[in-house]
Design an enzyme around this catalytic site. Structure first.
Site, PDB file in Angstrom:
ATOM      1  CG  ASN A   7      -1.971   1.419   1.260  1.00 16.48           C
ATOM      2  OD1 ASN A   7      -2.100   2.098   0.439  1.00 16.48           O
ATOM      3  ND2 ASN A   7      -2.328   1.292   2.054  1.00 16.48           N
ATOM      4  CE  LYS A  14      -0.422   2.087   6.754  1.00 14.54           C
ATOM      5  NZ  LYS A  14      -1.747   3.108   6.402  1.00 14.54           N
ATOM      6  CG  HIS A 179     -13.676   2.647   3.569  1.00 14.19           C
ATOM      7  ND1 HIS A 179     -14.991   4.037   3.729  1.00 14.19           N
ATOM      8  CD2 HIS A 179     -12.113   2.658   4.264  1.00 14.19           C
ATOM      9  CE1 HIS A 179     -13.652   4.753   4.495  1.00 14.19           C
ATOM     10  NE2 HIS A 179     -12.154   4.403   4.170  1.00 14.19           N
ATOM     11  CG  HIS A 207     -14.683   1.085   6.268  1.00 18.13           C
ATOM     12  ND1 HIS A 207     -13.372   0.144   6.814  1.00 18.13           N
ATOM     13  CD2 HIS A 207     -13.917   1.980   7.183  1.00 18.13           C
ATOM     14  CE1 HIS A 207     -12.346   0.708   7.105  1.00 18.13           C
ATOM     15  NE2 HIS A 207     -12.569   2.074   7.275  1.00 18.13           N
ATOM     16  N   GLY A 211     -11.717   7.493   8.637  1.00 18.10           N
ATOM     17  CA  GLY A 211     -12.302   8.656   7.457  1.00 18.10           C
ATOM     18  C   GLY A 211     -13.458   6.719   7.597  1.00 18.10           C
ATOM     19  NE  ARG A 240     -10.897  12.161   3.740  1.00 12.76           N
ATOM     20  CZ  ARG A 240     -11.554  11.489   4.399  1.00 12.76           C
ATOM     21  NH1 ARG A 240     -11.459  10.761   4.390  1.00 12.76           N
ATOM     22  NH2 ARG A 240      -9.355  10.815   3.405  1.00 12.76           N
ATOM     23  CG  ASP A 282      -7.557   9.203  18.379  1.00 13.30           C
ATOM     24  OD1 ASP A 282      -5.994   8.569  17.802  1.00 13.30           O
ATOM     25  OD2 ASP A 282      -8.503   8.939  18.811  1.00 13.30           O
ATOM     26  NE  ARG A 284      -7.090   6.210  20.259  1.00 17.26           N
ATOM     27  CZ  ARG A 284      -7.148   5.317  19.427  1.00 17.26           C
ATOM     28  NH1 ARG A 284      -5.675   4.016  19.926  1.00 17.26           N
ATOM     29  NH2 ARG A 284      -5.824   5.965  18.456  1.00 17.26           N
ATOM     30  N   GLY A 330     -11.459   1.131  12.864  1.00 17.43           N
ATOM     31  CA  GLY A 330     -10.590   1.995  14.685  1.00 17.43           C
ATOM     32  C   GLY A 330     -11.740   1.939  15.365  1.00 17.43           C
ATOM     33  CB  ILE A 331     -14.479   4.391  15.689  1.00 23.60           C
ATOM     34  CG1 ILE A 331     -13.496   5.507  14.717  1.00 23.60           C
ATOM     35  CG2 ILE A 331     -15.996   5.080  16.015  1.00 23.60           C
ATOM     36  CD1 ILE A 331     -13.852   7.379  14.422  1.00 23.60           C
ATOM     37  CG  ASN A 334     -11.196  -0.669  19.214  1.00 29.12           C
ATOM     38  OD1 ASN A 334     -10.672  -1.807  19.894  1.00 29.12           O
ATOM     39  ND2 ASN A 334     -10.464  -0.372  17.630  1.00 29.12           N
ATOM     40  CD  GLU A 383      -9.113  -0.917   4.474  1.00 28.69           C
ATOM     41  OE1 GLU A 383      -9.243  -0.715   2.933  1.00 28.69           O
ATOM     42  OE2 GLU A 383      -9.026  -1.394   5.401  1.00 28.69           O
TER      43      GLU A 383
HETATM   44  P1  ADP Z   1      -7.800   4.534   9.446  1.00 26.29           P
HETATM   45  O1  ADP Z   1      -8.867   4.749   8.183  1.00 26.29           O
HETATM   46  O2  ADP Z   1      -6.348   5.088   9.421  1.00 26.29           O
HETATM   47  O3  ADP Z   1      -7.452   3.150   8.695  1.00 26.29           O
HETATM   48  P2  ADP Z   1      -8.512   3.034  12.067  1.00 26.29           P
HETATM   49  O4  ADP Z   1      -9.314   2.232  10.920  1.00 26.29           O
HETATM   50  O5  ADP Z   1      -6.926   2.938  12.535  1.00 26.29           O
HETATM   51  O6  ADP Z   1      -7.619   4.699  10.758  1.00 26.29           O
HETATM   52  O7  ADP Z   1      -9.521   4.150  12.875  1.00 26.29           O
HETATM   53  C1  ADP Z   1      -8.584   4.855  13.901  1.00 26.29           C
HETATM   54  C2  ADP Z   1      -9.649   6.147  14.588  1.00 26.29           C
HETATM   55  O8  ADP Z   1      -9.986   4.748  15.266  1.00 26.29           O
HETATM   56  C3  ADP Z   1      -9.381   6.487  15.739  1.00 26.29           C
HETATM   57  O9  ADP Z   1     -10.490   8.096  15.328  1.00 26.29           O
HETATM   58  C4  ADP Z   1      -9.106   6.581  16.248  1.00 26.29           C
HETATM   59  O10 ADP Z   1      -9.276   6.756  17.846  1.00 26.29           O
HETATM   60  C5  ADP Z   1     -10.541   5.065  16.395  1.00 26.29           C
HETATM   61  N1  ADP Z   1      -9.979   4.504  17.863  1.00 26.29           N
HETATM   62  C6  ADP Z   1      -9.611   2.809  18.367  1.00 26.29           C
HETATM   63  N2  ADP Z   1      -9.127   2.678  19.193  1.00 26.29           N
HETATM   64  C7  ADP Z   1     -10.539   2.955  19.789  1.00 26.29           C
HETATM   65  C8  ADP Z   1     -10.710   2.635  21.254  1.00 26.29           C
HETATM   66  N3  ADP Z   1     -11.012   2.106  21.957  1.00 26.29           N
HETATM   67  N4  ADP Z   1     -12.635   3.827  21.509  1.00 26.29           N
HETATM   68  C9  ADP Z   1     -12.721   4.746  20.250  1.00 26.29           C
HETATM   69  N5  ADP Z   1     -12.115   4.814  19.200  1.00 26.29           N
HETATM   70  C10 ADP Z   1     -11.083   4.357  19.503  1.00 26.29           C
END
Ligand code: ADP
Length: 399
Positions: A7, A14, A179, A207, A211, A240, A282, A284, A330-331, A334, A383
């Protein structure tokens, strides 16, 4: 076969090496700061870490270093780079040309180049990565896997904008969506988890990462998605804005004396969670601040939750029902809080979350209540595995 997934960005690369016999990752790495001072390669093999500081003038040098790291006596995982059977490249924009992944040949490269005007930051960088790997791995077959191709099944009523038709016919302005590999992977996993055929399911995949996009997957096919010609459309994201009234731009630009490039920069890089909260892009950070009573952080979260809820409602209406809602990235994987807030008050649609089961991070789980008509699934995305599987299938098919 061992497949290398690449990537490439404008100054980074990556990679991940996957053994397809067992579908396991053997090593993954990142080359950063290509072409700028402070070049660095980081590679992990399970818990084992390897780092190398070294100036990488271009993507060709970065590729050479990546291969050396993979065959490194102490830190590597291969005896020789000949063990790599194929390379799968992630490419952001396939336009209308690519409805599926493609073996890379000159025509394919030309088509990726032609789509560069839709993704001027991404496609040229992806091409640099492809050309560099071709230089250093001359006889290895390569495949391009596109973020957009899964969405090429959308009907015109979903992909056209309400603008003069010539903008589509002459300029190809339309919704493409992104995505795609992730929406495809999690919707297929969802069907597996439910023990059903994807053809019989209506699924909404969310997703949600830096993004974010949602997708309506009906019978295994994307029928609508929230990102558009570019990844700016849709729900609020890290930096965004997502959807705004296009006419508001004229008003803002006139008042703040911004030109269109400055305005786009604000919408892409200074809006979203960052712009509304004034704190961070972010999730978190924003969730933590909101919990401590930070008002703008709370507003940012409300905007995000409400935006996702509206898309879920819209896609349920478009598909005439929904069997499963999937959360990923990520979001989505988690944030239990986000899932709970987005799905609150949706019992009338047959959506009922089990709040205890929902306390899960990054693991596959059905978090719906036993009596929920709609299943609610947390599914970590993968992915790279989609890219590797497509690469294997195309390379084997071409022999
Ligand atoms: P990308 O789109 O760059 O691949 P990711 O899928 O890794 O991004 O997602 C990043 C997002 O996920 C960030 O906003 C991060 O804060 C959020 N995130 C990661 N871990 C947690 C968590 N434990 N709780 C809430 N949000 C989280």
């Amino acid at each position: 076969m061992k497949i290398l997934i690449v990537n490439a960005g404008s100054s980074s690369l990556k990679y991940q090496l996957i053994d397809m016999e067992r579908e396991v990752t053997m090593a993954k790495g990142l080359v950063e700061r290509i072409g700028i001072p402070g070049g660095r390669l980081k590679q992990t093999r399970g818990e084992h870490k390897y780092e190398l500081d070294m100036h990488m003038p271009d993507h060709i040098e970065a590729c050479k270093q990546m291969l050396q790291a993979l065959v490194h006596e102490e830190h590597g995982v291969l005896n020789s780079m000949d063990e790599i059977g194929a390379v799968g490249h992630r490419v952001v924009h396939g336009g209308e040309h690519f409805t599926a992944s493609s073996l890379i040949d000159e025509d394919c490269l030309k088509a990726i180049e032609q789509n560069s005007s839709f993704a001027p930051l991404h496609n040229p960088a992806n091409l640099m990565g492809i050309r560099a790997t071709q230089m250093v791995m001359k006889d290895t077959p390569m495949v391009a896997v596109f973020d957009t191709s899964f969405h090429q099944s959308m009907p015109p009523k979903s992909f056209l904008y309400g603008m003069p038709m010539e903008y589509y016919t002459d300029l190809k302005v339309r919704r493409y969506g992104f995505h795609g590999t992730s929406h495809r992977y999690v919707s297929e996993r969802a069907a597996r988890m439910l023990g059903r055929d994807a053809k019989d399911l209506k699924i909404i995949t969310c997703h949600l990462g830096n993004g974010s996009s949602l997708c309506a997957v009906d019978g295994g096919k994307s029928v609508d998605t929230s990102m558009g010609l570019t990844p700016l459309e849709g729900v609020l994201m890290g930096t965004r804005s997502g959807n705004v009234d296009p006419a508001s731009l004229q008003y803002i630009m006139n008042h703040l004396h911004l030109d269109i490039n400055q305005m786009m920069d604000v919408l892409n890089k200074k809006s979203g969670l960052l712009g509304v909260s004034g704190l961070s892009s972010d999730m978190r950070d924003v969730e933590e601040a909101a919990a401590q009573g930070h008002q703008r952080a709370q507003i940012a979260l409300n905007l995000l939750h409400n935006g996702i809820k509206k898309y879920i409602g819209a896609y349920t209406a478009v598909m005439g029902g929904v069997d499963a809602i999937v959360f990923t990235a990520g979001i989505g994987e988690n944030s239990a809080e986000l899932r709970e807030r987005v799905l609150s008050n949706m019992e009338y649609l047959g959506v009922k979350l089990d709040k205890e089961k929902n306390q899960v991070r990054g693991k596959e789980r059905d978090v719906a209540a036993a009596d929920s008509k709609v299943r609610i699934l947390v599914i970590p995305t993968n992915e790279e595995l989609v890219i590797a599987r497509d690469t294997l299938a195309l390379v084997q098919g071409s022999k």
